[in-house]
Design a protein around this motif. Structure first.
Motif, short mmCIF file in Angstrom:
data_model
loop_
_atom_site.label_atom_id
_atom_site.label_comp_id
_atom_site.label_asym_id
_atom_site.label_seq_id
_atom_site.Cartn_x
_atom_site.Cartn_y
_atom_site.Cartn_z
N GLY A 198 0.82 -1.20 0.00
CA GLY A 198 0.00 0.00 0.00
C GLY A 198 0.85 1.25 0.00
N PRO A 199 0.22 2.39 -0.22
CA PRO A 199 0.96 3.65 -0.18
C PRO A 199 1.43 3.94 1.24
N PRO A 200 2.47 4.72 1.40
CA PRO A 200 2.94 5.06 2.74
C PRO A 200 1.83 5.71 3.55
N THR A 201 1.72 5.30 4.79
CA THR A 201 0.69 5.89 5.64
C THR A 201 1.05 7.33 5.95
N LYS A 202 0.02 8.14 6.05
CA LYS A 202 0.23 9.56 6.30
C LYS A 202 -0.14 9.94 7.73
N THR A 203 -0.28 8.94 8.58
CA THR A 203 -0.59 9.22 9.97
C THR A 203 0.60 9.89 10.64
N THR A 204 0.41 11.06 11.14
CA THR A 204 1.48 11.81 11.78
C THR A 204 1.29 11.78 13.29
N ARG A 205 2.33 12.23 13.96
CA ARG A 205 2.23 12.29 15.42
C ARG A 205 1.11 13.24 15.85
N LYS A 206 0.90 14.31 15.06
CA LYS A 206 -0.17 15.25 15.38
C LYS A 206 -1.53 14.58 15.27
N THR A 207 -1.72 13.76 14.21
CA THR A 207 -2.99 13.05 14.05
C THR A 207 -3.21 12.07 15.19
N ALA A 208 -2.16 11.36 15.57
CA ALA A 208 -2.28 10.41 16.68
C ALA A 208 -2.62 11.14 17.97
N ALA A 209 -2.01 12.31 18.19
CA ALA A 209 -2.30 13.08 19.40
C ALA A 209 -3.75 13.55 19.40
N ALA A 210 -4.26 13.94 18.22
CA ALA A 210 -5.66 14.38 18.13
C ALA A 210 -6.61 13.23 18.46
N GLY A 211 -6.31 12.04 17.94
CA GLY A 211 -7.15 10.89 18.25
C GLY A 211 -7.13 10.55 19.72
N GLU A 212 -5.96 10.64 20.33
CA GLU A 212 -5.85 10.35 21.76
C GLU A 212 -6.61 11.38 22.58
N ALA A 213 -6.50 12.66 22.19
CA ALA A 213 -7.20 13.72 22.91
C ALA A 213 -8.71 13.55 22.80
N GLN A 214 -9.19 13.17 21.61
CA GLN A 214 -10.63 12.95 21.44
C GLN A 214 -11.11 11.77 22.29
N GLY A 215 -10.32 10.69 22.30
CA GLY A 215 -10.70 9.55 23.11
C GLY A 215 -10.77 9.90 24.59
N THR A 216 -9.80 10.67 25.07
CA THR A 216 -9.80 11.09 26.47
C THR A 216 -11.01 11.97 26.77
N LEU A 217 -11.31 12.91 25.86
CA LEU A 217 -12.47 13.78 26.04
C LEU A 217 -13.75 12.97 26.13
N MET A 218 -13.94 12.01 25.24
CA MET A 218 -15.18 11.24 25.23
C MET A 218 -15.31 10.39 26.48
N ARG A 219 -14.21 9.87 26.99
CA ARG A 219 -14.28 9.08 28.23
C ARG A 219 -14.70 9.97 29.40
N PHE A 220 -14.16 11.18 29.46
CA PHE A 220 -14.53 12.10 30.53
C PHE A 220 -16.01 12.49 30.42
N LEU A 221 -16.45 12.83 29.21
CA LEU A 221 -17.84 13.22 29.03
C LEU A 221 -18.78 12.07 29.37
N ASP A 222 -18.44 10.88 28.93
CA ASP A 222 -19.27 9.71 29.22
C ASP A 222 -19.39 9.50 30.72
N ALA A 223 -18.26 9.61 31.43
CA ALA A 223 -18.29 9.42 32.88
C ALA A 223 -19.10 10.52 33.56
N ASP A 224 -18.90 11.78 33.13
CA ASP A 224 -19.64 12.90 33.73
C ASP A 224 -21.15 12.70 33.58
N LEU A 225 -21.58 12.37 32.37
CA LEU A 225 -23.01 12.31 32.09
C LEU A 225 -23.66 11.08 32.72
N ARG A 226 -22.95 9.98 32.77
CA ARG A 226 -23.52 8.80 33.42
C ARG A 226 -23.62 9.02 34.93
#
Length: 294
Positions: free
Chosen positions: A108-136
């Motif tokens: 396949g073509p070289p992946t274009k996933t950068t450290r910035k993209t990985a950090a954004a995904g991690e930040a979104q996952g952390t945000l959703m876990r916090f929101l889920d816990a708050d609302l439940r």
């Protein structure tokens, strides 16, 4: 009395021997636990280093393979490559075969996933876990999984029937959601109050979209009214959030003086034409979608 004294003196060595045995066993158990802790720490460190190497690698698949391939040997090999079809062929003898044929592999073509993209995904996952816990914890009736970056609510739990007016229960849900968002979003956006607890260089949100979704019969007046109702409900829920927590209305996707800066919280509606769709909008959902800046 003399006999009793002799009996006591005879039992003293037995007691000392028992205490010595107990101390020896205790020392041995402490030593075993200490060794176990050292081994556990070593494997945890190795796991952390391996995980970090894979997540930060430019080509994660190659990095994973190189961790298992411990006996690579260099060879001079003539390969054939079709870059357009992304096919690579090598002589079969190179990989242990005995014939004169070729073995071909696709790549396949070289992946274009950068450290910035990985950090954004991690930040979104952390945000959703916090929101889920708050609302439940607050008892908010979430519908569906939050791991995908979206909070879902059933419209009939938020609004009066066939109306864009929030019910008493809907206002309570909006207050709970707004309180959680006001606590979590300022560090991920611009324009809000800055605190020392916000991590340096953390990824930012590009958009928090309040979306009302419905199935409609687009060719009937009822279906068109349901589509209009969906948009009104999105706007009403947005206003309830910003009314409960005004800081949410001040948040932006970029600094205010930067071109393209928009309010972070925005509104949308989605109506999908479908046979047999509800005419009154009672099957609608209201969701909050979180999109990270890339």
């Amino acid at each position: 009395m003399a006999a009793l004294g002799r009996a006591r003196r005879r039992r003293t060595p037995d007691l000392e021997e028992g205490e010595s045995y107990y101390v020896s066993m205790t020392d041995m158990m402490v030593g075993v636990i200490f060794i176990f802790i050292i081994m556990l720490s070593y494997f945890a460190l190795q796991f952390r280093q391996s995980t970090q190497a894979l997540t930060e690698a430019k080509h994660p698949e190659t990095a994973a393979l190189l961790q298992t391939a411990t006996a690579l040997t260099p060879r001079d090999v003539t390969v054939e490559i079709d870059e357009k079809a992304r096919v690579l062929c090598v002589p079969e003898t190179v990989i242990g075969g005995a014939g004169q044929d070729r073995r071909c592999f696709s790549f396949g073509p070289p992946t274009k996933t950068t450290r910035k993209t990985a950090a954004a995904g991690e930040a979104q996952g952390t945000l959703m876990r916090f929101l889920d816990a708050d609302l439940r914890d607050a008892g908010a009736p979430l519908a569906g999984d939050t791991a995908g970056g979206t909070l879902y609510f059933r419209a009939d739990q938020l609004f009066e029937p066939n109306s864009a007016t929030l019910s008493a229960g809907g206002r309570k849900i909006a207050d709970d959601v707004a309180a959680s968002l006001a606590k979590r979003l300022p560090c991920l956006s611009y324009g809000g109050p800055t605190t020392s607890t916000c991590p340096e260089g953390e990824a930012k949100l590009a958009l928090v979209n309040v979306v009302s979704q419905t199935s409609i019969d687009a060719f009937t007046p009822e279906g068109q009214n349901a589509a209009a109702l969906a948009l009104k409900r999105s706007a009403a829920f947005h206003q309830a959030l910003t009314g409960a927590q005004p800081v949410l209305g001040a948040l932006r996707s970029a600094p205010a003086d930067q071109p393209g800066s928009q309010p972070l919280l925005r509104v949308a509606s989605l109506g999908q034409s479908q046979e047999g769709a509800s005419r009154g909008g009672d099957d609608q959902t209201v969701s909050i979608q979180f999109q990270m800046a890339q």
